[in-house]
Design a protein around this motif. Structure first.
Motif, PDB file in Angstrom:
ATOM      1  N   LEU A 447      -9.889   4.203  -5.379  1.00 52.73           N
ATOM      2  CA  LEU A 447      -8.449   3.442  -5.162  1.00 52.73           C
ATOM      3  C   LEU A 447      -7.285   4.535  -4.995  1.00 52.73           C
ATOM      4  CD1 LEU A 447      -9.251   0.174  -7.028  1.00 52.73           C
ATOM      5  CD2 LEU A 447      -9.117   0.379  -4.615  1.00 52.73           C
ATOM      6  N   ASN A 451      -4.925   5.318  -2.048  1.00 53.93           N
ATOM      7  CA  ASN A 451      -3.341   5.195  -2.124  1.00 53.93           C
ATOM      8  C   ASN A 451      -2.545   6.566  -1.817  1.00 53.93           C
ATOM      9  OD1 ASN A 451      -1.100   3.403  -2.925  1.00 53.93           O
ATOM     10  ND2 ASN A 451      -1.082   4.701  -4.897  1.00 53.93           N
ATOM     11  N   GLU A 452      -3.448   7.681  -2.214  1.00 54.15           N
ATOM     12  CA  GLU A 452      -2.719   8.712  -1.775  1.00 54.15           C
ATOM     13  C   GLU A 452      -2.749   9.246  -0.422  1.00 54.15           C
ATOM     14  OE1 GLU A 452      -0.858  12.117  -3.088  1.00 54.15           O
ATOM     15  OE2 GLU A 452      -1.442  10.615  -4.232  1.00 54.15           O
ATOM     16  N   ASP A 454      -2.733   6.878   1.748  1.00 48.13           N
ATOM     17  CA  ASP A 454      -1.610   6.107   2.498  1.00 48.13           C
ATOM     18  C   ASP A 454      -0.046   6.558   2.483  1.00 48.13           C
ATOM     19  OD1 ASP A 454      -1.130   3.423   3.889  1.00 48.13           O
ATOM     20  OD2 ASP A 454      -0.826   2.336   1.830  1.00 48.13           O
ATOM     21  N   ARG A 455       0.121   7.362   1.525  1.00 51.79           N
ATOM     22  CA  ARG A 455       1.354   8.325   1.369  1.00 51.79           C
ATOM     23  C   ARG A 455       1.484   9.628   2.122  1.00 51.79           C
ATOM     24  NH1 ARG A 455       2.609   7.625  -4.852  1.00 51.79           N
ATOM     25  NH2 ARG A 455       0.785   8.565  -4.939  1.00 51.79           N
ATOM     26  N   SER A 465      -6.694   5.385   5.962  1.00 54.49           N
ATOM     27  CA  SER A 465      -6.640   4.619   4.917  1.00 54.49           C
ATOM     28  C   SER A 465      -6.432   3.088   5.112  1.00 54.49           C
ATOM     29  CB  SER A 465      -5.296   5.142   4.023  1.00 54.49           C
ATOM     30  OG  SER A 465      -4.995   3.992   3.312  1.00 54.49           O
ATOM     31  N   LYS A 469      -8.973   0.208   3.429  1.00 54.67           N
ATOM     32  CA  LYS A 469      -8.381  -0.851   2.872  1.00 54.67           C
ATOM     33  C   LYS A 469      -8.636  -2.196   3.362  1.00 54.67           C
ATOM     34  CE  LYS A 469      -3.876   0.548   2.461  1.00 54.67           C
ATOM     35  NZ  LYS A 469      -2.610   0.541   2.387  1.00 54.67           N
ATOM     36  N   LEU A 508      -3.538  -1.106 -10.221  1.00 56.96           N
ATOM     37  CA  LEU A 508      -3.518  -0.499  -8.903  1.00 56.96           C
ATOM     38  C   LEU A 508      -3.854  -1.365  -7.774  1.00 56.96           C
ATOM     39  CD1 LEU A 508      -3.136   2.215  -7.393  1.00 56.96           C
ATOM     40  CD2 LEU A 508      -5.328   2.825  -8.097  1.00 56.96           C
ATOM     41  N   ARG A 511      -1.445  -3.914  -6.909  1.00 59.78           N
ATOM     42  CA  ARG A 511      -0.208  -3.530  -5.983  1.00 59.78           C
ATOM     43  C   ARG A 511      -0.471  -2.930  -4.579  1.00 59.78           C
ATOM     44  NH1 ARG A 511       2.093   1.867  -8.762  1.00 59.78           N
ATOM     45  NH2 ARG A 511       0.208   2.855  -7.660  1.00 59.78           N
ATOM     46  N   MET A 512      -1.662  -2.363  -4.376  1.00 66.65           N
ATOM     47  CA  MET A 512      -2.207  -1.881  -2.956  1.00 66.65           C
ATOM     48  C   MET A 512      -2.324  -3.156  -2.019  1.00 66.65           C
ATOM     49  SD  MET A 512      -4.936   0.937  -4.014  1.00 66.65           S
ATOM     50  CE  MET A 512      -5.599   1.017  -2.204  1.00 66.65           C
ATOM     51  N   ARG A 515       1.110  -5.120  -1.132  1.00 71.07           N
ATOM     52  CA  ARG A 515       1.883  -4.190  -0.274  1.00 71.07           C
ATOM     53  C   ARG A 515       1.031  -4.401   0.926  1.00 71.07           C
ATOM     54  NH1 ARG A 515       0.816   0.840  -1.986  1.00 71.07           N
ATOM     55  NH2 ARG A 515       2.398   0.755  -3.603  1.00 71.07           N
TER      56      ARG A 515
END
Length: 1250
Positions: A447, A451-452, A454-455, A465, A469, A508, A511-512, A515
């Motif tokens: 995860l 998340n990394e 995604d940025r 990503s 997800k 985490l 939060r994902m 978003r």
């Protein structure tokens, strides 16, 4: 263990190895044999591992074996034997004893072996030893596979196992009291590996395509190398500290300083400014002592804070099984040079080896080529190297092998398996908990990597990503894994570190998910629900009567005829009888389509039923279940009528089948569980509501108790989840619990409360809300004593329900009723009745349900539990068959084997009553029949003019489908079918008196005519060759069965293209079914098969009937004479006196059926039927047509010659004969389903005859 206590033989063997003089080791001539003797001794050691302990105490490995391999490397046999011996000596103690022993004596031996292993590890921390091992390994890897012998592969594996064993030895915490950045024994060992170049060989073995067999060994060695390391420390090794890291350290230091100053200030306020030599005594108001007075405190005020009633009491010992699980994590910072070397190793490993090695290991795990628990090394490597990649210039391509949905599924499956093993294997629950923690950290790292991604600044990486997800959030298993783990958390088996990682992973994930939902208008996810369909014994549905069906059919048929069978475009497009995405089997969907058509007709929606019929015909064209492709409108109308009058199986509606009651069902019902998969629109707030449960809140409070030891991120994760429940869901009452308030009080009273500002703010919010709530609800303080669910929270905030409100009121039992119940139970308890409760129900003065009676009998103590009064299932009393019962069953079978209903007659007359399924299984096991279908009831043709319903089996048989039906039908259906047969027998007149022999002879004669017509039709289509091939197959099968004496199904395998095409021809398939050849079953067979029930004589007669027809001969002579001769050949013991009467009766029955279709000619036909006794002979042309159709019309034993047939037909009036001929011609030209049904019935009757 003392050296002088060594066994004398073992001591002599060790002395024969050699001796060390300075730095030079001199080996003895018998050195090799001595090493082999030591290996032999180890093989026969006892459970205490005495040989291993004596060799460890004598330091044989340090003083003899290591000098031998470093100084006598050229002696290959001796080197191989020493490596083999050292692998045995260094194997883990856990492997020697199987587990950590519970017995104190064996525990001592276990610890002793471990101490010797630690001494071995210290001796191996030498660069010379690993240089020899690495050079030997390098030379072996230089050999090609063709040049490498089996001994070379064994030596490679033993060297890798030796390195693995040495690295596996645990550190001694009492001997190694090193601080961080100091070199431990493990660090020295790693440095020796690095200086010898063995780490480069390990990387080569991990990426070499020809060395993939060592993948599990390499991964295990690498995991042991990095045992004490963390990815964050390795990433930061050798790099200057950033400004952010320095600022973070300064903040932590400042917080500690403020905490210390606050504690000093609090202590200063408690002391007076002037010293007092007397401590004084104080009365604590409001705190009662043992008596009625307040507590008197005899110490200084500064000690009052630590006062407790428990002071001075003996500490209560907590049982071991109830103690909290302890964390086994111990992290230390290695020496800088070791960290730098390991950092470079990680970078090279990610660049060149990670993807390939992880792929090989994953394939080995999936294909079960690994040893037990080897998946833990895979999970560790995934967690460690992906975390290192995130911190070291994040690159998704170097970890692409483990970034997939398959990896998520693999980890989720292992977490589920580990949890199940924790529950089942209680003795080893700690080990399973550690493995579960490892799998959880791997899932968390996946995860974090997503998340990394995604940025990332790369658009392709962000797109990948989003794809990952969307798959994770779509599947229900991935969404609810954290919710399940929180609900199932057990602090006795799972340590606090597991809970910390679980809380952070949940934070985490939420939060994902939040978003991801915000960026979309709607999110569709998968939803699974376990549904239970309950099939009760009693059916409350009322079936429509025959009059209602007739009235409905008249309305529907008139509506369809008025519309000229034309359908609108909307009806045609909206008819969808088949769902390709459904998990329902195709056969069940076909039955459901029939049910839908029947429902449309019942609701008098004729056009909709017709559109469904045509759509279903397009989906299932085979078998003519919904009519042939070139069907006429009138035939469609007839097919709709047959569907209306057919009894189709109907399933229970799924909505009413959901189990929503927690009570135990006392009525005997059959429950069928199924998982219904559907899609629904996802709502994030509804998902958060599932966390509003005391089972989820309690783990968060457990972790919050150690708020001072938690990291700031962990405390933030806890506060954020509690904030979601209390603020977002407005369920702050869920936190109204005394232990939570006590914890809040501790946080608010902490001198360093400013350090935990987020927790302080949240605690104040909850407390303020509680005091506002307490002003309105006077029971608020009592509610603090209990954990509350959502229902209790709603009652607290919205008002409590009155007693009995919202629940079904139960009628109370009066003392008189209780006395009556007890008296009746004692009276009938020992009477031997099969069900006492059913006997008592009608005798009670008040009407009670079975559930109420059973529950009250349990509460009164008349029985111990509900199970004592459980209904007895039918057929459960008799399980085994005695010899007398088997003989009785065999006698009954022999007596009724030629009857129409073999099984029904046996069930009525057998002494020991059993279910139909049990009797069928026993008949099959005794070998009385070879096929279950031989026990089916022989269905006779319904009487003309009767419009009763048909069963589903008859409908499929009528359409040519050869489907097996369940033998265990309801008794009501059986009685109805028997009543139908009685009606048919009454209409057929005296034809029943002749018994099954006469009927079988009639059917055989009719079948011969039918076969002759089919053969002639196939000859006209150019299929003479396949018919001749079929005839040869029948003859060969008859010869084989006559020679072997055994009948087996024989497959018809077409070897030529002509025969293969014929097997797909509908007319040829019709011939096969008429003969009695069985069609292939769905999904299991590919070829048609000759039934084993056909006897040798019958096969030969069928083969004769397939002789080619001579077209030059007159039709009447060539067919009639041959058919008659064959019919005469198949007939036996004919009764000549009844022939004319039977023919006349059958002719009358047929004419009555035709009158329903030809209403205009009803009076003429009935008159001609009544006057059909003595009339003139018909013309030659009429004779010829009637003789061709005679076998299909008359239910008669036909053994007379052509003159007799002419005489019988001549008795009919000429006008009636013309109508009769027209009806026969129309029947012959129309491919109505009724003809196919009749042909199927003929085939069944023929099987009975044989």
């Amino acid at each position: 263990m003392d050296l002088y206590m060594m066994n004398c033989e073992l001591l002599a063997t060790c002395s024969a190895l050699g001796f060390l003089e300075g730095d030079i080791y001199h080996k003895e001539p018998d050195c090799l044999e001595s090493v082999k003797d030591l290996i032999r001794y180890l093989r026969h050691e006892d459970d205490t591992r005495d040989i291993r302990q004596q060799l460890g105490a004598g330091q044989i490995l340090q003083n003899d074996l290591l000098p031998i391999i470093t100084q006598h490397t050229q002696d290959k046999p001796l080197f191989d034997a020493c490596i083999r011996l050292m692998v045995n000596l260094t194997q883990p103690a856990l492997l020697c004893f199987g587990k950590v022993p519970d017995d104190p004596a064996f525990r001592h031996h276990f610890l002793q072996v471990t101490s010797y292993l630690q001494a071995y590890k210290e001796a191996f921390a030498d660069e010379k030893i690993f240089t020899v091992l690495s050079e030997t390994l390098y030379n072996l890897l230089q050999l090609d596979w063709e040049q490498r012998a089996e001994e070379d592969n064994l030596l490679i594996e033993r060297i890798l196992l030796l390195v693995r064993n040495v690295l596996h030895v645990p550190a001694d915490p009492y001997e190694e009291k090193n601080v961080d950045d100091d070199a431990s024994i493990h660090d020295k060992l790693l440095w020796a590996v690095h200086m010898s170049g063995l780490d480069d060989l390990l990387k080569f073995l991990a990426c070499a395509q020809s060395e993939q067999q060592w993948s599990f060994h390499i991964l295990e060695i690498i995991s042991l190398m990095f045992r004490d390391q963390t990815p964050e420390l390795l990433v930061s090794a050798g790099q200057a500290r950033s400004a952010q890291e320095k600022q973070k350290d300064m903040q932590e230091l400042e917080l500690l300083r403020q905490k210390e100053l606050a504690e000093k200030r609090s202590r200063t306020l408690l002391r007076g400014t002037r010293h007092s030599r007397f401590r004084g005594s104080y009365v604590i108001q409001g705190l009662k002592s043992v008596g009625e007075k307040d507590v008197i405190f005899h110490q200084g005020l500064h000690n009052y804070k630590n006062y407790s009633h428990d002071a001075g009491k003996a500490v209560r010992r907590v049982p071991k099984r109830k103690q909290m699980a302890q964390d086994s994590e111990s992290r230390r910072r290695s020496a800088l040079n070791v960290r730098l070397f390991l950092r470079e190793f990680c970078i090279d490993f990610l660049e060149n080896c990670y993807n390939r090695l992880m792929y090989l290991v994953k394939e080995g795990l999936i294909r079960e080529r690994a040893q037990q628990h080897d998946e833990t090394y895979y999970l560790w490597a995934l967690t460690f190297f992906m975390a290192f990649n995130r911190g070291q210039n994040f690159r998704p391509d170097v970890v692409s092998e483990t970034m997939s949905i398959r990896t998520f599924h693999f980890i989720e499956k292992n977490i589920t398996n580990y949890y199940e093993m924790i529950l089942t294997d209680r003795n080893d629950a700690t080990s399973w908990s550690r493995r579960m923690h490892l799998a959880l950290k791997a899932y968390q790292e996946l995860l974090l990597t997503v998340n990394e991604m995604d940025r990332s600044k790369d658009e392709n990486i962000r797109h990948s990503s989003n794809v990952i997800k969307s798959n994770i959030f779509y599947l229900m298993e991935f969404r609810e894994i954290f919710l399940t783990l929180l609900r199932k958390f057990d602090e006795r088996m799972q340590p606090r570190s597991f809970l910390r990682d679980l809380v952070e992973s949940t934070h985490l994930f939420l939060r994902m998910l939040e978003r991801f939902c915000k960026g979309r208008n709607s999110l569709v996810v998968q939803k699974k629900r376990v549904k239970r369909r309950k099939r009760s014994k009693k059916s409350h549905q009322t079936e429509p009567t025959a009059e209602d069906l007739e009235q409905t059919w008249q309305i529907v048929s008139e509506e369809l005829r008025s519309s000229a069978f034309q359908l609108s475009e909307s009806l045609t497009e909206g008819a969808v009888p088949f769902d390709a995405a459904s998990e329902t089997p195709v056969n069940e969907q076909r039955t459901e389509a029939l049910v839908r058509i029947q429902d449309c007709i019942m609701s008098r929606s004729g056009p909709e039923a017709l559109s469904l019929l045509r759509a279903a015909r397009a989906v299932w064209p085979e078998g003519d279940t919904f009519g042939s492709v070139e069907v006429e409108p009138e035939e469609e109308l007839e097919l709709l009528k047959q569907i209306l009058f057919t009894k189709l199986p109907r399933s229970v509606p799924l909505d009413s089948a959901l189990e929503e009651e927690d009570g135990v069902e006392l009525e005997e019902e059959e429950e069928l569980e199924s998982v219904a998969v559907s899609e629904t629109e996802f709502n994030f707030l509804d998902f958060i509501k599932r966390f509003a449960s005391p089972q989820v809140v309690r783990p968060y409070i457990i972790l919050l108790r150690s708020y001072s030891q938690n990291s700031s991120h962990t405390n933030h994760c806890i506060a954020r989840m509690l904030h979601r429940l209390a603020v977002d869901l407005k369920m702050e009452a869920l936190l109204y619990q005394l232990s939570i308030f006590s914890l809040f009080n501790k946080i608010l009273g902490d001198p360093a409360a400013s350090t935990y500002q987020e927790l302080v703010t949240f605690a104040k919010y909850v407390l303020n809300r509680f005091f506002v709530f307490a002003a309105k609800n006077d029971k608020a303080f009592v509610e603090l004593l209990f954990w509350k669910n959502v229902g209790a929270v709603r009652e607290m905030t919205e008002g409590y329900n009155k007693e009995g409100e919202g629940t079904k009121k139960k009628s109370k039992w009066t003392p008189e009723e209780q006395e009556q119940l007890q008296r009746l139970y004692e009276e009938y308890r020992d009477s031997g009745v099969p069900d006492v409760v059913e006997t008592l129900l009608p005798l009670l003065s008040s009407s009670r349900t079975r559930r109420e009676v059973v529950s009250h009998m349990v509460s009164m103590g008349l029985v111990d539990s509900v199970k004592d009064l459980k209904k007895e299932k039918k057929g459960t009393r008799i399980v085994l068959w005695t010899e007398e019962q088997e003989q009785e069953l065999q006698i009954l079978f022999e007596e009724f084997r030629d009857s129409d209903d073999v099984l029904g007659n046996i069930l009525k007359r057998i002494t020991a009553k059993r279910s139909r399924a049990r009797i069928v299984d026993k008949i099959l096991s005794m070998g009385l029949v070879s096929d279950r279908r031989d026990l089916y009831k022989k269905r006779q043709r319904s009487a003309p003019g009767k419009s009763t319903g048909m069963t589903e089996e008859e409908f499929f048989d009528m359409t040519g489908e050869s489907q097996e039906k369940d033998m265990d039908v309801q008794e009501e259906e059986e009685d109805q079918s028997e009543q139908d047969e009685e009606d048919n027998e009454d209409l057929a007149g005296n034809s029943v008196k002749r018994g099954p022999k006469g009927m079988s002879r009639e059917i055989a004669s009719e079948k011969i005519h039918s076969l002759r017509n089919m053969v002639q039709t196939l000859q006209q289509q150019g299929l003479s060759g396949p018919v001749l091939w079929l005839q040869n197959c029948l003859n060969r099968t008859a010869d084989d069965r006559e020679e072997d004496g055994v009948s087996h199904p024989v497959a018809l395998v077409p070897l030529t293209e002509e025969n293969e095409d014929a097997m797909e021809n509908r007319a040829f398939q019709k011939l096969l079914r008429t003969i009695g050849i069985r069609a292939p079953s769905d999904g299991q067979e590919s070829f048609w098969r000759i039934s084993p029930s056909l006897s040798v004589d019958h096969l030969r007669k069928l083969a004769v009937s397939l002789d080619p027809v001579e077209e030059t001969a007159p039709e009447g002579d060539s067919e009639g004479n041959k058919d008659n001769s064959l019919a005469v050949e198949m007939e036996e013991d004919d009764d000549d006196d009844d022939d004319q009467e039977l023919r006349a009766q059958a002719l009358r029955a047929l004419l009555l059926s035709r009158q329903r279709k030809h209403a205009s000619a009803k009076s003429k036909d009935s008159a001609s039927c009544e006057a059909s006794s003595d009339t003139a002979e018909p013309s030659g042309h009429t004779e010829e047509r009637i003789s061709k159709k005679r076998s299909r019309v008359l239910d008669d034993d036909d053994d007379d010659d052509g003159d007799d047939h002419q005489r019988d037909i001549s008795d009919v009036d000429p006008l009636s004969r013309r109508n009769f001929e027209r009806s026969l011609d129309s029947d012959h030209e129309s491919p109505a389903p009724a003809k196919r049904r009749y042909k199927r019935v003929l085939s069944d009757e023929e099987d009975e005859d044989n």
